[in-house]
Motif scaffolding. Structure first.
Motif, PDB file in Angstrom:
ATOM      1  N   ASP A  50       0.835  -1.201   0.000  1.00  0.00           N
ATOM      2  CA  ASP A  50       0.000   0.000   0.000  1.00  0.00           C
ATOM      3  C   ASP A  50       0.872   1.255   0.000  1.00  0.00           C
ATOM      4  N   CYS A  78      -4.948   2.270  -3.307  1.00  0.00           N
ATOM      5  CA  CYS A  78      -6.014   1.282  -3.429  1.00  0.00           C
ATOM      6  C   CYS A  78      -7.254   1.854  -2.740  1.00  0.00           C
ATOM      7  N   SER A  84      -7.519   0.750  -7.886  1.00  0.00           N
ATOM      8  CA  SER A  84      -6.571   1.835  -7.608  1.00  0.00           C
ATOM      9  C   SER A  84      -6.977   3.032  -8.446  1.00  0.00           C
ATOM     10  N   ASP A 143       2.019   2.305  -3.362  1.00  0.00           N
ATOM     11  CA  ASP A 143       0.921   2.951  -4.091  1.00  0.00           C
ATOM     12  C   ASP A 143       0.715   4.389  -3.605  1.00  0.00           C
TER      13      ASP A 143
END
Length: 138
Positions: A97, A107, A123, A100
């Protein structure tokens, strides 16, 4: 193994700070776990409306995640979508995570109010709005 609400809340606060959320939004969440919604075009924060509160509650009950922010977006074909930013119960996924988050592509769980069966995990691309909240850009 389930992650405690305290661990998820601490992780959520770290994520909010990493995104650069407005300090008052972070303080409100720290105080009582209240997420706010950021909306286009400026990314200004607002209190969740009743529909959003219900969507957050349903998500947390069904999936065990902790929602720390909602990004509202509008689509010509799909209508209103609320993108729920959350900390999952799967602690072993948290390092992914963070990759990202660093790429501004978190997400989320997208709540599709017009066609609920199209609600889904995914996402999205985001950027910081002038209102110190996030705006969905893709």
């Amino acid at each position: 193994m389930k992650v405690s609400i305290e661990e998820k809340r601490a992780e959520a606060i770290k994520r909010m700070k990493a995104f650069g959320f407005f300090h008052e939004a972070i303080e409100l969440f720290e105080a009582d776990g209240t997420p706010l919604s950021s909306e286009p075009p400026w990314g200004a924060f607002y209190a969740l409306n009743d529909q959003q509160k219900a969507a957050v509650h349903e998500f947390e009950e069904e999936y065990g995640g902790l929602v720390y922010s909602v990004i509202r977006s509008f689509h010509q074909e799909l209508g209103v979508i609320d993108n729920l930013l959350y900390v999952s119960d799967e602690k072993d996924e948290w390092p992914w995570d963070w990759g990202d988050i660093e790429n501004m592509c978190p997400c989320i769980y997208a709540v599709n109010y017009n066609t609920p069966e199209f609600s889904e995990f995914g996402s999205i691309g985001v950027k910081m709005g002038v209102g110190a909240g996030l705006i969905r850009i893709s």
